[in-house]
Design a protein around this motif. Sequence first.
Motif, PDB file in Angstrom:
ATOM      1  N   VAL A   1       0.846  -1.199   0.000  1.00 59.01           N
ATOM      2  CA  VAL A   1       0.000   0.000   0.000  1.00 59.01           C
ATOM      3  C   VAL A   1       0.881   1.249   0.000  1.00 59.01           C
ATOM      4  O   VAL A   1       0.631   2.206  -0.737  1.00 59.01           O
ATOM      5  CB  VAL A   1      -0.964   0.005   1.208  1.00 59.01           C
ATOM      6  CG1 VAL A   1      -1.649   1.347   1.362  1.00 59.01           C
ATOM      7  CG2 VAL A   1      -1.988  -1.105   1.072  1.00 59.01           C
ATOM      8  N   ARG A   2       1.940   1.232   0.813  1.00 56.60           N
ATOM      9  CA  ARG A   2       2.866   2.369   0.860  1.00 56.60           C
ATOM     10  C   ARG A   2       3.486   2.646  -0.503  1.00 56.60           C
ATOM     11  O   ARG A   2       3.540   3.785  -0.960  1.00 56.60           O
ATOM     12  CB  ARG A   2       3.971   2.112   1.876  1.00 56.60           C
ATOM     13  CG  ARG A   2       4.965   3.287   1.950  1.00 56.60           C
ATOM     14  CD  ARG A   2       6.306   2.915   2.460  1.00 56.60           C
ATOM     15  NE  ARG A   2       6.899   1.832   1.658  1.00 56.60           N
ATOM     16  CZ  ARG A   2       7.926   1.125   2.044  1.00 56.60           C
ATOM     17  NH1 ARG A   2       8.493   1.349   3.198  1.00 56.60           N
ATOM     18  NH2 ARG A   2       8.406   0.161   1.293  1.00 56.60           N
TER      19      ARG A   2
ATOM     20  N   ALA B   1       0.859   4.120  -2.877  1.00 55.79           N
ATOM     21  CA  ALA B   1       0.534   5.504  -2.517  1.00 55.79           C
ATOM     22  C   ALA B   1       1.688   6.429  -2.907  1.00 55.79           C
ATOM     23  O   ALA B   1       1.463   7.547  -3.367  1.00 55.79           O
ATOM     24  CB  ALA B   1       0.242   5.607  -1.029  1.00 55.79           C
TER      25      ALA B   1
ATOM     26  N   TYR C   1      -4.545   6.890  -5.848  1.00 57.92           N
ATOM     27  CA  TYR C   1      -5.523   7.241  -4.824  1.00 57.92           C
ATOM     28  C   TYR C   1      -5.975   5.970  -4.101  1.00 57.92           C
ATOM     29  O   TYR C   1      -5.788   4.853  -4.588  1.00 57.92           O
ATOM     30  CB  TYR C   1      -6.732   7.928  -5.455  1.00 57.92           C
ATOM     31  CG  TYR C   1      -6.399   9.211  -6.157  1.00 57.92           C
ATOM     32  CD1 TYR C   1      -5.913  10.305  -5.458  1.00 57.92           C
ATOM     33  CD2 TYR C   1      -6.565   9.329  -7.528  1.00 57.92           C
ATOM     34  CE1 TYR C   1      -5.609  11.491  -6.104  1.00 57.92           C
ATOM     35  CE2 TYR C   1      -6.267  10.511  -8.181  1.00 57.92           C
ATOM     36  CZ  TYR C   1      -5.787  11.589  -7.460  1.00 57.92           C
ATOM     37  OH  TYR C   1      -5.485  12.754  -8.104  1.00 57.92           O
ATOM     38  N   SER C   2      -6.603   6.128  -2.936  1.00 58.20           N
ATOM     39  CA  SER C   2      -6.996   4.964  -2.140  1.00 58.20           C
ATOM     40  C   SER C   2      -7.971   4.064  -2.899  1.00 58.20           C
ATOM     41  O   SER C   2      -7.903   2.840  -2.770  1.00 58.20           O
ATOM     42  CB  SER C   2      -7.586   5.399  -0.800  1.00 58.20           C
ATOM     43  OG  SER C   2      -8.688   6.247  -0.985  1.00 58.20           O
TER      44      SER C   2
ATOM     45  N   ILE D   1      -5.871   2.003  -5.295  1.00 56.52           N
ATOM     46  CA  ILE D   1      -5.102   0.996  -4.554  1.00 56.52           C
ATOM     47  C   ILE D   1      -6.014  -0.142  -4.146  1.00 56.52           C
ATOM     48  O   ILE D   1      -5.673  -1.317  -4.294  1.00 56.52           O
ATOM     49  CB  ILE D   1      -4.420   1.631  -3.325  1.00 56.52           C
ATOM     50  CG1 ILE D   1      -3.390   2.672  -3.754  1.00 56.52           C
ATOM     51  CG2 ILE D   1      -3.773   0.557  -2.451  1.00 56.52           C
ATOM     52  CD1 ILE D   1      -2.838   3.499  -2.611  1.00 56.52           C
ATOM     53  N   ALA D   2      -7.197   0.198  -3.637  1.00 54.41           N
ATOM     54  CA  ALA D   2      -8.157  -0.822  -3.197  1.00 54.41           C
ATOM     55  C   ALA D   2      -8.572  -1.725  -4.350  1.00 54.41           C
ATOM     56  O   ALA D   2      -8.657  -2.952  -4.190  1.00 54.41           O
ATOM     57  CB  ALA D   2      -9.376  -0.148  -2.579  1.00 54.41           C
TER      58      ALA D   2
ATOM     59  N   PRO E   1     -11.745   0.996  -0.363  1.00 48.82           N
ATOM     60  CA  PRO E   1     -10.994   2.231  -0.099  1.00 48.82           C
ATOM     61  C   PRO E   1     -10.939   2.563   1.394  1.00 48.82           C
ATOM     62  O   PRO E   1      -9.943   3.081   1.877  1.00 48.82           O
ATOM     63  CB  PRO E   1     -11.771   3.303  -0.866  1.00 48.82           C
ATOM     64  CG  PRO E   1     -12.482   2.567  -1.935  1.00 48.82           C
ATOM     65  CD  PRO E   1     -12.797   1.219  -1.349  1.00 48.82           C
ATOM     66  N   LYS E   2     -11.991   2.235   2.118  1.00 51.10           N
ATOM     67  CA  LYS E   2     -12.022   2.495   3.557  1.00 51.10           C
ATOM     68  C   LYS E   2     -10.930   1.701   4.276  1.00 51.10           C
ATOM     69  O   LYS E   2     -10.296   2.202   5.206  1.00 51.10           O
ATOM     70  CB  LYS E   2     -13.401   2.135   4.112  1.00 51.10           C
ATOM     71  CG  LYS E   2     -13.694   2.680   5.450  1.00 51.10           C
ATOM     72  CD  LYS E   2     -13.881   4.167   5.358  1.00 51.10           C
ATOM     73  CE  LYS E   2     -14.394   4.695   6.668  1.00 51.10           C
ATOM     74  NZ  LYS E   2     -14.522   6.136   6.636  1.00 51.10           N
TER      75      LYS E   2
ATOM     76  N   ILE F   1      -8.085   0.788   2.996  1.00 49.18           N
ATOM     77  CA  ILE F   1      -6.812   1.419   2.646  1.00 49.18           C
ATOM     78  C   ILE F   1      -6.618   2.686   3.479  1.00 49.18           C
ATOM     79  O   ILE F   1      -5.526   2.940   4.001  1.00 49.18           O
ATOM     80  CB  ILE F   1      -6.761   1.743   1.136  1.00 49.18           C
ATOM     81  CG1 ILE F   1      -6.897   0.469   0.304  1.00 49.18           C
ATOM     82  CG2 ILE F   1      -5.492   2.507   0.789  1.00 49.18           C
ATOM     83  CD1 ILE F   1      -5.841  -0.590   0.573  1.00 49.18           C
ATOM     84  N   GLN F   2      -7.669   3.478   3.631  1.00 43.20           N
ATOM     85  CA  GLN F   2      -7.590   4.694   4.434  1.00 43.20           C
ATOM     86  C   GLN F   2      -7.297   4.373   5.902  1.00 43.20           C
ATOM     87  O   GLN F   2      -6.588   5.120   6.579  1.00 43.20           O
ATOM     88  CB  GLN F   2      -8.883   5.492   4.305  1.00 43.20           C
ATOM     89  CG  GLN F   2      -9.068   6.049   2.905  1.00 43.20           C
ATOM     90  CD  GLN F   2     -10.497   6.446   2.609  1.00 43.20           C
ATOM     91  OE1 GLN F   2     -11.365   6.374   3.459  1.00 43.20           O
ATOM     92  NE2 GLN F   2     -10.736   6.856   1.375  1.00 43.20           N
TER      93      GLN F   2
ATOM     94  N   PHE G   1      -3.688   3.880   6.192  1.00 43.82           N
ATOM     95  CA  PHE G   1      -3.040   5.199   6.194  1.00 43.82           C
ATOM     96  C   PHE G   1      -3.018   5.791   7.598  1.00 43.82           C
ATOM     97  O   PHE G   1      -2.004   6.308   8.044  1.00 43.82           O
ATOM     98  CB  PHE G   1      -3.797   6.150   5.255  1.00 43.82           C
ATOM     99  CG  PHE G   1      -3.318   6.130   3.829  1.00 43.82           C
ATOM    100  CD1 PHE G   1      -3.272   4.959   3.103  1.00 43.82           C
ATOM    101  CD2 PHE G   1      -2.933   7.298   3.219  1.00 43.82           C
ATOM    102  CE1 PHE G   1      -2.847   4.949   1.793  1.00 43.82           C
ATOM    103  CE2 PHE G   1      -2.496   7.310   1.909  1.00 43.82           C
ATOM    104  CZ  PHE G   1      -2.455   6.129   1.191  1.00 43.82           C
TER     105      PHE G   1
END
Length: 92
Positions: free
Chosen positions: A39-40, A43, A48-49, A52-53, A60-61, A63-64, A67
């Motif tokens: 994920v790092r 990003a 964007y999340s 990535i998701a 996306p949640k 992934i956030q 973060f």
Amino acid sequence: MTDPKELYRARHAEACAKAFEGFAPDVTRCRRPEFVLQVRDMAASGLYSAEIAARLGTTPKAIQKIFRRYNFPSLHNIAVPKLEERHDWKHG
């Protein structure tokens, strides 16, 4: 002439790379350290999340949450789009 959205994505990716320069999250107590590092890296490349998701098959949640949990650099307004790079700009 290059598309303004492509120019913005390039500026955003450059700003993300600079923000993540030297960043190493503490994954010693993590169940899936390779996932967090993946994920790092995504990003840092400017994704964007949601993107990535989609690539990692999660939400996306989630992934956030990674973060926040691992104190990733804040990417909110990291490279604010110029007026002509905005998706809703009508050359007005």
